[in-house]
Write an enzyme that holds these catalytic residues in place. Structure first.
Site, PDB file in Angstrom:
ATOM      1  N   CYS A 272       4.768   0.914   2.552  1.00  0.00           N
ATOM      2  CA  CYS A 272       5.205  -0.460   2.222  1.00  0.00           C
ATOM      3  C   CYS A 272       6.676  -0.696   2.615  1.00  0.00           C
ATOM      4  CB  CYS A 272       5.003  -0.769   0.745  1.00  0.00           C
ATOM      5  SG  CYS A 272       3.270  -0.737   0.215  1.00  0.00           S
ATOM      6  N   ARG A 273       7.609  -0.165   1.833  1.00  0.00           N
ATOM      7  CA  ARG A 273       9.014  -0.554   2.017  1.00  0.00           C
ATOM      8  C   ARG A 273       9.663   0.052   3.253  1.00  0.00           C
ATOM      9  NH1 ARG A 273      10.659   1.333  -3.822  1.00  0.00           N
ATOM     10  NH2 ARG A 273       9.037   2.821  -3.200  1.00  0.00           N
ATOM     11  N   SER A 274       9.572   1.385   3.427  1.00  0.00           N
ATOM     12  CA  SER A 274      10.312   1.975   4.561  1.00  0.00           C
ATOM     13  C   SER A 274       9.732   1.598   5.928  1.00  0.00           C
ATOM     14  CB  SER A 274      10.490   3.489   4.392  1.00  0.00           C
ATOM     15  OG  SER A 274       9.269   4.173   4.388  1.00  0.00           O
TER      16      SER A 274
ATOM     17  N   ASN B  73       5.746   5.630   2.169  1.00  0.00           N
ATOM     18  CA  ASN B  73       5.902   5.317   3.604  1.00  0.00           C
ATOM     19  C   ASN B  73       4.782   4.406   4.117  1.00  0.00           C
ATOM     20  OD1 ASN B  73       6.098   7.075   6.808  1.00  0.00           O
ATOM     21  ND2 ASN B  73       7.315   5.379   6.114  1.00  0.00           N
TER      22      ASN B  73
ATOM     23  N   ASP C 168       9.326  -1.595  -5.749  1.00  0.00           N
ATOM     24  CA  ASP C 168       8.062  -1.107  -5.194  1.00  0.00           C
ATOM     25  C   ASP C 168       7.001  -2.205  -5.336  1.00  0.00           C
ATOM     26  OD1 ASP C 168       5.727   0.188  -4.600  1.00  0.00           O
ATOM     27  OD2 ASP C 168       6.168   1.963  -5.806  1.00  0.00           O
TER      28      ASP C 168
ATOM     29  N   CYS D  29      11.070   5.755   1.530  1.00  0.00           N
ATOM     30  CA  CYS D  29      10.562   5.237   0.249  1.00  0.00           C
ATOM     31  C   CYS D  29       9.628   6.290  -0.328  1.00  0.00           C
ATOM     32  CB  CYS D  29       9.896   3.873   0.420  1.00  0.00           C
ATOM     33  SG  CYS D  29       8.456   3.871   1.508  1.00  0.00           S
TER      34      CYS D  29
HETATM   35  P1  4NP Z   1       6.164   2.475  -0.736  1.00  0.00           P
HETATM   36  O1  4NP Z   1       5.078   1.942  -1.787  1.00  0.00           O
HETATM   37  O2  4NP Z   1       6.874   3.632  -1.412  1.00  0.00           O
HETATM   38  O3  4NP Z   1       7.050   1.308  -0.531  1.00  0.00           O
HETATM   39  O4  4NP Z   1       5.396   2.904   0.500  1.00  0.00           O
HETATM   40  C1  4NP Z   1       4.118   2.757  -2.390  1.00  0.00           C
HETATM   41  C2  4NP Z   1       2.985   3.113  -1.704  1.00  0.00           C
HETATM   42  C3  4NP Z   1       2.021   3.897  -2.320  1.00  0.00           C
HETATM   43  C4  4NP Z   1       2.221   4.333  -3.617  1.00  0.00           C
HETATM   44  C5  4NP Z   1       3.360   3.997  -4.288  1.00  0.00           C
HETATM   45  C6  4NP Z   1       4.317   3.207  -3.675  1.00  0.00           C
HETATM   46  N1  4NP Z   1       1.213   5.119  -4.243  1.00  0.00           N
HETATM   47  O5  4NP Z   1       1.355   5.388  -5.451  1.00  0.00           O
HETATM   48  O6  4NP Z   1       0.231   5.511  -3.592  1.00  0.00           O
END
Ligand code: 4NP
Length: 154
Positions: free
Chosen positions: A12-14, A10, A123, A7
């Site tokens: 939340c989703r992955s 790294n 997201d 993702c």
């Molecule tokens: P992820 O979510 O891609 O599912 O881990 C996010 C985590 C952090 C951010 C964006 C999306 N960020 O902008 O810091």
């Protein structure tokens, strides 16, 4: 077989996908047969534990993500993993751009691969709690389908 979920951050989703698939592999007695990892295309959260909202929502469904730490996708991942599964199309296009010419790994969009209701895992980072539940709902369905594929490939 080696599977990498990707993702943006790294956190939340992955990592959720990694925790859900690890859990399902353990239940199926296939933990030792398939290697699972996750990574982000961005580097903001390298070395960090998953987001506290992600950890809490996952734990309520029995997935303990506390030992996971963020890392960024690297060139060696394209040799090391057989299957690299992106959470959204931005992640997929970044992976396609990063992919070395001689890379062995197959790249795909996780939800589209199994024709689920959505093509992308939204997201949840800037949204409310329901977003984290939706991530879990989608990833549980996707990992059931992925497990069927992995069994067939073993
Ligand atoms: P992820 O979510 O891609 O599912 O881990 C996010 C985590 C952090 C951010 C964006 C999306 N960020 O902008 O810091």
């Amino acid at each position: 077989m080696r599977v990498l979920f990707v993702c943006l951050g790294n956190i939340c989703r992955s990592p959720t996908a990694e925790g859900v698939l690890r859990h399902k592999l353990r239940e199926a007695g296939l933990e030792g047969c398939i290697e699972v990892d996750s990574a982000g295309t961005g580097d903001w959260h390298v070395g960090k534990a998953p987001d506290s909202r992600t950890r809490q929502a996952a734990l309520q469904r029995g997935y303990d993500l506390s030992a996971l730490r963020g890392r960024q996708v690297e060139a060696a991942d394209f040799q090391r993993f057989d299957l690299i599964l992106a959470m959204d199309s931005n992640n997929l296009s970044n992976l396609q751009r990063l992919r070395p010419g001689n890379a062995a790994a197959e790249l795909d969009l996780l939800l589209r691969r199994y024709q689920l209701a959505l093509d992308e895992v939204p997201d949840p980072y800037y949204g409310g709690e329901e977003g984290f539940e939706q991530v879990l709902d989608l990833l549980e369905q996707a990992c059931d389908a992925l497990l069927v594929e992995l069994r067939g490939r073993l």
